[in-house]
Design a protein around this motif. Sequence first.
Motif, PDB file in Angstrom:
ATOM      1  N   THR A   1      20.118  17.054 -64.310  1.00  0.00           N
ATOM      2  CA  THR A   1      18.669  17.192 -64.364  1.00  0.00           C
ATOM      3  C   THR A   1      18.251  18.636 -64.101  1.00  0.00           C
ATOM      4  OG1 THR A   1      18.405  14.917 -63.609  1.00  0.00           O
ATOM      5  CG2 THR A   1      16.493  16.344 -63.409  1.00  0.00           C
ATOM      6  N   LEU A   2      18.883  19.289 -63.151  1.00  0.00           N
ATOM      7  CA  LEU A   2      18.567  20.688 -62.856  1.00  0.00           C
ATOM      8  C   LEU A   2      18.880  21.587 -64.048  1.00  0.00           C
ATOM      9  CD1 LEU A   2      17.740  22.868 -60.788  1.00  0.00           C
ATOM     10  CD2 LEU A   2      20.154  22.983 -60.140  1.00  0.00           C
ATOM     11  N   ILE A   3      20.012  21.387 -64.678  1.00  0.00           N
ATOM     12  CA  ILE A   3      20.384  22.197 -65.846  1.00  0.00           C
ATOM     13  C   ILE A   3      19.411  21.967 -66.997  1.00  0.00           C
ATOM     14  CG2 ILE A   3      22.149  22.499 -67.635  1.00  0.00           C
ATOM     15  CD1 ILE A   3      24.231  21.994 -65.392  1.00  0.00           C
ATOM     16  N   ALA A   4      19.054  20.708 -67.240  1.00  0.00           N
ATOM     17  CA  ALA A   4      18.082  20.410 -68.303  1.00  0.00           C
ATOM     18  C   ALA A   4      16.729  21.036 -67.991  1.00  0.00           C
ATOM     19  CB  ALA A   4      17.944  18.901 -68.477  1.00  0.00           C
ATOM     20  N   GLY A   5      16.335  21.019 -66.740  1.00  0.00           N
ATOM     21  CA  GLY A   5      15.078  21.647 -66.341  1.00  0.00           C
ATOM     22  C   GLY A   5      15.085  23.148 -66.547  1.00  0.00           C
ATOM     23  N   ILE A   6      16.174  23.789 -66.221  1.00  0.00           N
ATOM     24  CA  ILE A   6      16.284  25.240 -66.412  1.00  0.00           C
ATOM     25  C   ILE A   6      16.235  25.583 -67.899  1.00  0.00           C
ATOM     26  CG2 ILE A   6      17.872  27.202 -66.195  1.00  0.00           C
ATOM     27  CD1 ILE A   6      18.725  25.974 -63.486  1.00  0.00           C
ATOM     28  N   VAL A   7      16.932  24.816 -68.710  1.00  0.00           N
ATOM     29  CA  VAL A   7      16.908  25.040 -70.161  1.00  0.00           C
ATOM     30  C   VAL A   7      15.489  24.867 -70.701  1.00  0.00           C
ATOM     31  CG1 VAL A   7      17.684  24.118 -72.386  1.00  0.00           C
ATOM     32  CG2 VAL A   7      19.326  24.478 -70.540  1.00  0.00           C
ATOM     33  N   ALA A   8      14.810  23.811 -70.269  1.00  0.00           N
ATOM     34  CA  ALA A   8      13.447  23.556 -70.737  1.00  0.00           C
ATOM     35  C   ALA A   8      12.500  24.673 -70.301  1.00  0.00           C
ATOM     36  CB  ALA A   8      12.953  22.211 -70.215  1.00  0.00           C
ATOM     37  N   LEU A   9      12.630  25.146 -69.064  1.00  0.00           N
ATOM     38  CA  LEU A   9      11.748  26.216 -68.597  1.00  0.00           C
ATOM     39  C   LEU A   9      12.007  27.526 -69.341  1.00  0.00           C
ATOM     40  CD1 LEU A   9      11.552  25.574 -64.762  1.00  0.00           C
ATOM     41  CD2 LEU A   9       9.731  25.360 -66.450  1.00  0.00           C
ATOM     42  N   ARG A  10      13.269  27.822 -69.649  1.00  0.00           N
ATOM     43  CA  ARG A  10      13.567  29.024 -70.432  1.00  0.00           C
ATOM     44  C   ARG A  10      12.901  28.940 -71.798  1.00  0.00           C
ATOM     45  NH1 ARG A  10      19.348  30.031 -71.368  1.00  0.00           N
ATOM     46  NH2 ARG A  10      18.530  31.849 -72.408  1.00  0.00           N
ATOM     47  N   ARG A  11      12.977  27.758 -72.424  1.00  0.00           N
ATOM     48  CA  ARG A  11      12.335  27.578 -73.732  1.00  0.00           C
ATOM     49  C   ARG A  11      10.826  27.669 -73.605  1.00  0.00           C
ATOM     50  NH1 ARG A  11      15.615  22.686 -76.712  1.00  0.00           N
ATOM     51  NH2 ARG A  11      17.595  23.787 -76.858  1.00  0.00           N
ATOM     52  N   LEU A  12      10.289  27.122 -72.523  1.00  0.00           N
ATOM     53  CA  LEU A  12       8.840  27.176 -72.318  1.00  0.00           C
ATOM     54  C   LEU A  12       8.346  28.617 -72.230  1.00  0.00           C
ATOM     55  CD1 LEU A  12       8.120  24.342 -69.754  1.00  0.00           C
ATOM     56  CD2 LEU A  12       7.326  24.488 -72.099  1.00  0.00           C
ATOM     57  N   PHE A  13       9.038  29.449 -71.478  1.00  0.00           N
ATOM     58  CA  PHE A  13       8.613  30.838 -71.350  1.00  0.00           C
ATOM     59  C   PHE A  13       8.743  31.590 -72.665  1.00  0.00           C
ATOM     60  CE2 PHE A  13       9.387  30.178 -66.733  1.00  0.00           C
ATOM     61  CZ  PHE A  13       8.082  30.399 -66.336  1.00  0.00           C
ATOM     62  N   ARG A  14       9.771  31.277 -73.437  1.00  0.00           N
ATOM     63  CA  ARG A  14       9.941  31.902 -74.744  1.00  0.00           C
ATOM     64  C   ARG A  14       8.810  31.489 -75.682  1.00  0.00           C
ATOM     65  NH1 ARG A  14      15.053  30.028 -77.006  1.00  0.00           N
ATOM     66  NH2 ARG A  14      15.804  30.684 -74.986  1.00  0.00           N
TER      67      ARG A  14
END
Length: 93
Positions: free
Chosen positions: A19-32
């Motif tokens: 869940t933490l890894i998926a959250g980090i990936v999603a947040l990176r995409r969100l900022f992009r």
Amino acid sequence: MDDLTTITLVALGAAALVTLIAGIVALRRLFRVWRELRDESVPGSAKLWFYAAVVYFFWPVDVLPDPVYLDDLGAVLLALHNLKRQARELRGQ
């Protein structure tokens, strides 16, 4: 500790890590994506989906209990998918 407790703790730890890894990936995409939303050609509906997903991500009331962020991540990923689809349509691909 008995074997069942150890297995349960390992499974919970693995689920938390995924869940933490998926959250980090999603947040990176969100900022992009957030940087791309400044473009005037992006439709307002795509911007609305994006901002609604971000608000839901941080909203304290969830469909699923808070230790499980699957509904939050699902909303964010759905908004990103919608934004990507609309961007493809704008570019004519």
